[in-house]
Design a protein around this motif. Structure first.
Motif, PDB file in Angstrom:
ATOM      1  N   ILE A 226       0.670  -1.218   0.101  1.00 52.17           N
ATOM      2  CA  ILE A 226      -0.316   0.091  -0.704  1.00 52.17           C
ATOM      3  C   ILE A 226       0.482   1.753  -0.085  1.00 52.17           C
ATOM      4  N   PHE A 227       1.971   1.820  -1.186  1.00 49.47           N
ATOM      5  CA  PHE A 227       1.705   2.811  -1.419  1.00 49.47           C
ATOM      6  C   PHE A 227       1.017   4.479  -1.045  1.00 49.47           C
ATOM      7  N   GLY A 228      -0.007   4.244  -0.988  1.00 51.27           N
ATOM      8  CA  GLY A 228      -0.491   5.831  -0.402  1.00 51.27           C
ATOM      9  C   GLY A 228      -1.764   6.077  -0.667  1.00 51.27           C
ATOM     10  N   VAL A 229      -2.454   6.814   0.082  1.00 45.92           N
ATOM     11  CA  VAL A 229      -3.533   7.106  -0.265  1.00 45.92           C
ATOM     12  C   VAL A 229      -4.269   8.209  -1.172  1.00 45.92           C
ATOM     13  N   VAL A 230      -5.482   8.120  -1.559  1.00 47.37           N
ATOM     14  CA  VAL A 230      -6.399   9.237  -2.035  1.00 47.37           C
ATOM     15  C   VAL A 230      -7.160   8.898  -1.583  1.00 47.37           C
ATOM     16  N   ILE A 231      -8.303  10.788  -1.490  1.00 51.54           N
ATOM     17  CA  ILE A 231      -9.383  10.408  -1.580  1.00 51.54           C
ATOM     18  C   ILE A 231     -10.313  10.245  -3.144  1.00 51.54           C
ATOM     19  N   LEU A 232     -11.523   9.777  -2.500  1.00 53.54           N
ATOM     20  CA  LEU A 232     -12.542   9.240  -3.327  1.00 53.54           C
ATOM     21  C   LEU A 232     -13.609   9.377  -3.419  1.00 53.54           C
ATOM     22  N   ASN A 233     -14.253   9.787  -4.353  1.00 55.57           N
ATOM     23  CA  ASN A 233     -16.100  10.236  -4.815  1.00 55.57           C
ATOM     24  C   ASN A 233     -16.282   9.198  -5.700  1.00 55.57           C
ATOM     25  N   ASP A 234     -16.852   7.905  -5.105  1.00 58.26           N
ATOM     26  CA  ASP A 234     -17.258   7.146  -6.272  1.00 58.26           C
ATOM     27  C   ASP A 234     -19.093   6.840  -6.278  1.00 58.26           C
ATOM     28  N   TRP A 235     -18.881   8.799  -7.509  1.00 57.71           N
ATOM     29  CA  TRP A 235     -20.070   8.365  -8.073  1.00 57.71           C
ATOM     30  C   TRP A 235     -21.598   7.445  -8.095  1.00 57.71           C
ATOM     31  N   SER A 236     -22.615   7.367  -7.791  1.00 56.04           N
ATOM     32  CA  SER A 236     -23.710   6.162  -7.764  1.00 56.04           C
ATOM     33  C   SER A 236     -24.594   7.005  -8.185  1.00 56.04           C
ATOM     34  N   ALA A 237     -25.198   6.353  -9.468  1.00 59.32           N
ATOM     35  CA  ALA A 237     -26.632   6.192  -9.698  1.00 59.32           C
ATOM     36  C   ALA A 237     -27.691   5.168  -8.992  1.00 59.32           C
ATOM     37  N   ARG A 238     -28.132   5.783  -8.357  1.00 61.18           N
ATOM     38  CA  ARG A 238     -29.030   5.139  -7.310  1.00 61.18           C
ATOM     39  C   ARG A 238     -29.729   3.825  -7.766  1.00 61.18           C
ATOM     40  N   ASP A 239     -31.044   4.914  -8.546  1.00 58.67           N
ATOM     41  CA  ASP A 239     -32.083   4.538  -9.693  1.00 58.67           C
ATOM     42  C   ASP A 239     -31.532   3.247 -10.290  1.00 58.67           C
ATOM     43  N   ILE A 240     -30.778   3.770 -11.014  1.00 57.19           N
ATOM     44  CA  ILE A 240     -29.625   2.696 -12.285  1.00 57.19           C
ATOM     45  C   ILE A 240     -29.214   1.455 -11.050  1.00 57.19           C
ATOM     46  N   GLN A 241     -28.776   1.363 -10.813  1.00 60.52           N
ATOM     47  CA  GLN A 241     -27.991   0.157  -9.584  1.00 60.52           C
ATOM     48  C   GLN A 241     -29.162  -0.181  -8.579  1.00 60.52           C
ATOM     49  N   ALA A 242     -30.586   0.250  -8.397  1.00 57.46           N
ATOM     50  CA  ALA A 242     -31.413  -0.453  -7.532  1.00 57.46           C
ATOM     51  C   ALA A 242     -31.558  -1.482  -8.679  1.00 57.46           C
ATOM     52  N   TRP A 243     -32.099  -1.000  -9.994  1.00 55.61           N
ATOM     53  CA  TRP A 243     -32.707  -2.176 -10.380  1.00 55.61           C
ATOM     54  C   TRP A 243     -31.676  -2.873 -11.185  1.00 55.61           C
ATOM     55  N   GLU A 244     -29.759  -2.695 -11.853  1.00 60.06           N
ATOM     56  CA  GLU A 244     -29.083  -3.854 -12.256  1.00 60.06           C
ATOM     57  C   GLU A 244     -28.672  -5.045 -10.857  1.00 60.06           C
ATOM     58  N   TYR A 245     -28.598  -4.620  -9.680  1.00 61.04           N
ATOM     59  CA  TYR A 245     -27.575  -5.369  -9.198  1.00 61.04           C
ATOM     60  C   TYR A 245     -27.663  -6.700  -8.672  1.00 61.04           C
ATOM     61  N   VAL A 246     -29.551  -7.322  -9.061  1.00 61.69           N
ATOM     62  CA  VAL A 246     -29.533  -8.512  -7.918  1.00 61.69           C
ATOM     63  C   VAL A 246     -29.220  -8.992  -9.983  1.00 61.69           C
ATOM     64  N   PRO A 247     -28.471 -10.326  -9.695  1.00 59.54           N
ATOM     65  CA  PRO A 247     -27.700 -11.100  -8.274  1.00 59.54           C
ATOM     66  C   PRO A 247     -26.143 -10.260  -9.242  1.00 59.54           C
ATOM     67  N   LEU A 248     -25.324  -9.688 -10.234  1.00 59.89           N
ATOM     68  CA  LEU A 248     -23.822  -9.856 -10.299  1.00 59.89           C
ATOM     69  C   LEU A 248     -23.755  -8.663  -9.536  1.00 59.89           C
ATOM     70  N   GLY A 249     -24.145  -8.151  -8.869  1.00 60.96           N
ATOM     71  CA  GLY A 249     -23.577  -6.290  -8.203  1.00 60.96           C
ATOM     72  C   GLY A 249     -24.085  -4.990  -8.970  1.00 60.96           C
ATOM     73  N   PRO A 250     -23.516  -3.386  -8.478  1.00 62.57           N
ATOM     74  CA  PRO A 250     -23.856  -2.722  -9.592  1.00 62.57           C
ATOM     75  C   PRO A 250     -22.583  -2.905 -10.225  1.00 62.57           C
ATOM     76  N   PHE A 251     -23.317  -1.698 -11.426  1.00 65.28           N
ATOM     77  CA  PHE A 251     -21.993  -2.380 -13.027  1.00 65.28           C
ATOM     78  C   PHE A 251     -22.423  -0.657 -13.702  1.00 65.28           C
ATOM     79  N   LEU A 252     -24.140   0.091 -14.232  1.00 64.95           N
ATOM     80  CA  LEU A 252     -23.515   1.093 -15.287  1.00 64.95           C
ATOM     81  C   LEU A 252     -23.904   1.977 -13.826  1.00 64.95           C
ATOM     82  N   GLY A 253     -24.466   1.083 -12.924  1.00 62.00           N
ATOM     83  CA  GLY A 253     -24.622   2.484 -11.857  1.00 62.00           C
ATOM     84  C   GLY A 253     -23.777   3.417 -10.899  1.00 62.00           C
ATOM     85  N   LYS A 254     -22.276   2.746 -11.367  1.00 65.01           N
ATOM     86  CA  LYS A 254     -21.273   3.657 -10.580  1.00 65.01           C
ATOM     87  C   LYS A 254     -19.793   3.584 -11.678  1.00 65.01           C
ATOM     88  N   SER A 255     -20.116   2.987 -13.347  1.00 67.97           N
ATOM     89  CA  SER A 255     -19.229   2.820 -13.306  1.00 67.97           C
ATOM     90  C   SER A 255     -19.450   4.337 -14.259  1.00 67.97           C
TER      91      SER A 255
END
Lengths: 416, 416
Positions: A226-255
């Protein structure tokens, strides 16, 4: 320890911080190279390394003048922990011993004359889910009929792979994503711009010292990678995520975008910030997750259009970065220089320490009121989100982790 | 079309195939470069391109002698569809017109004198879930109390990001992964080598022609970004996967290794293999998933220790590669040269066309009997899995997609 530079004692980028980034200047915009931030200046690292080399100041190690004259930190990350330590000690020496001042000073560039770039070529990007409060809140919101925490949650640091190609540096605008969403009462999904665009306040851990496929990195060995640390904002589209994420997890809601700060704070700068984990006694974790699994006392502040909306505390995270890396590799997965893994949203027990709007507004049902009188359930076009962070340093100093900021641009319509 | 080489008409690597790969020879093992397979030879592509350039055979386009003298296909992928088409036409010309024979022949190297390498630097790796039979079988096995297909399945091609850094070339041994598993009756998870190590027979689509963040690739545009196809074995540890995958999807159960064939078959070689999709009428798909969404009539054969155990048919896949790419980018996610996306396990309606042991043995409850009299629920140490594939070509020819093979090595114990 004091530097011969004119840097106030309480400056977040004092001599105890010395983060690395990648920059260019207006007169040579194509020449992206490694810089080290000190106060409100950027040290041209390859230039001073060349002086050190020519003066015989450095030993038989790798030629940092070459390693740092590259458009990402990846070559430096490849050198591994011993070289990182030597480099930091050398940088500290030339910035504190007045004898080096005349040689170094010409290579300090005022911050407002540089452009910062994405500091690493991201190899694989993994995002974890290490805050108990966040996981519990999300569980209650997304899966109200189930237990708040999934049964595996306290046995392993849950994680998944994200899109490395859409990790962007602070200051990059974020285009509102479009996609499918389907409310519980909708007969069929509809397509359109996300109406639940959100943030996630995280730390990101930058990995170096590549490993071979089939090998593992233990909890105790993790600090070598672990070299170091950044601050990270994982932008998320909750409506896209909620519909897509079962069963293989978040995809377009985060990508569509993940923003990181420009300056990578070395893990060596966060020694004073190491803290015990809040607890893993019940249930105890399996032996491969045990060891020197310190937390990090990093204080995050999240602002929306300039108004502070949350102050997440990283010290409260259930899982440590060393445990995440040990888990990630326990199946024999190799590490590459430039791998990046996120902590997951940092949320605490109080409303004011929640790291996402999903939690702050309880899925939009309790909107925030901003100083201008407007209210927000989720992000609107034109909104700017800024996250800053700091950690305690030696002798009461503050280690600044910089900031990550981004502004929402309107969705791009589908072509007719 | 016939070549001046002595290649039998029914050879899977005849003049209509011409796949690209990366190879080296024993006398220059570090010199990895692009090759084109024809019959049982590899054409040293950069060498013949240099001759063509010096003879003025090629126009003002990119210098393929330089582009192909690199250790991955990524530089070639970056050139985009028009350059891919010109290159294929030129290769076809020099291998069919006898006038080029004297110049080209010295650069044909017998296959047994080359070592093949991973053909692309994998940027982001995404795996889809495009077979209705596979998704339905997995649903029945993993989620017996729910509907076999998740409610979103026929509305969008479900996908998730996998680990790009552990994509390996055919012939690479696979170390049995270890991790946490927990049976339904176990009071707590246990750690150890996976006892349900599996395969997934897939096609992988290789992407070129990078795009900008915030833009989209439509179904009709997708062929400009899908360079070609590999056979892909998505090794899976079902016990690790079952315990970890709720709620964020598969992680360590998949990230230890993904094997791909050495030869990337150009999409241009698969024109005769284009077929209609089996059906998307009920429900109809949203407009952004409509267009020229052809399937591919690729026949896959899966062998375990030399015995054929399955013959999956790619033509039966519900979602097409063009739809997968359109979905992947509809939120504005950018593409990079070297992106790779998998079809998901190819399974048909019959037991003999299922592409995973999970399905073939119904989670180990109906073991396969091999010719040596042994039985398999899942893979044992020393087992070798080989997948081959072919597609119809012009005039009754066969387009060979090569093979992907791998042998299971024993798990590495945790250090004391």
């Amino acid at each position: 320890m004091t530097t011969w530079l004119d840097v106030p004692a309480d400056h977040p980028f004092g001599i105890d911080t010395l983060p690395y980034g990648v920059f260019s200047t207006r007169d040579a915009p194509q020449r992206r190279r490694v810089g080290v931030r000190i106060g409100d200046h950027v040290l041209d690292a390859s230039a001073v390394a060349a002086i050190g080399r020519d003066a015989g100041m450095v030993g038989d190690g790798p030629d940092l003048a070459t390693v740092w004259e590259t458009p990402s930190l990846n070559s430096f990350l490849a050198l591994g922990r011993p070289a990182w330590t030597i480099a930091r000690e050398w940088l500290t020496e030339i910035l504190t011993d007045d004898v080096h001042r005349a040689g170094v000073e010409p290579h300090l560039i005022p911050l407002d004359r540089v452009t910062v770039h994405l500091p690493i070529d991201v190899a694989d990007y993994v995002d974890f889910y290490a805050s108990e409060h966040h996981a519990s809140n999300v569980g209650q919101i997304f899966r109200p009929d189930n237990a708040a925490l999934p049964p595996n949650w306290k046995h392993l640091p849950i994680g998944y792979h994200g899109r490395a190609g859409t990790v962007v540096v602070t200051g990059t605008d974020v285009v509102r994503p479009s996609g499918q969403r389907k409310g519980p009462q909708d007969p069929a999904p509809v397509f359109g711009p996300s109406i639940r665009l959100d943030i996630e306040a995280e730390l990101g851990y930058v990995v170096g010292g590549a490993t071979a496929i089939g090998s593992r990195v233990s909890v105790d060995e993790a600090v070598d990678h672990i070299f170091g640390v950044v601050i990270l904002n994982d932008w998320s589209a909750r409506d896209i995520q909620a519909w897509e994420y079962v069963p293989l997890g978040p995809f377009l809601g985060k990508s569509f975008a993940t923003s990181v700060s420009a300056w990578v704070t070395p893990l060596d700068a966060l020694r004073e910030a190491r803290v015990s984990l809040p607890g893993q006694a019940d249930p105890p974790v399996l032996p491969y997750l045990q060891g020197d699994a310190f937390g990090l006392d990093v204080h995050v502040e999240v602002s929306l259009n300039g108004a502070v909306v949350s102050r997440p505390e990283h010290a409260g995270m259930y899982w440590s970065p060393a445990q995440m890396l040990a888990h990630l590799t326990v199946n024999g997965a190799s590490l590459r220089d430039g791998d990046l893994f996120g902590s997951g949203t940092i949320s605490g027990p109080t409303v004011g320490s929640r790291g996402s709007l999903l939690e702050l507004t309880w899925n939009g049902t309790r909107p925030l009121t901003l100083p201008d009188g407007s209210s927000r359930g989720f992000l609107e076009d034109g909104d700017t989100v800024t996250m800053t962070a700091w950690a305690p340093g030696p002798g009461g100093s503050r280690i600044g982790l910089g900031e990550v900021t981004g502004t929402i641009r309107p969705a791009v319509p589908l072509e007719a």
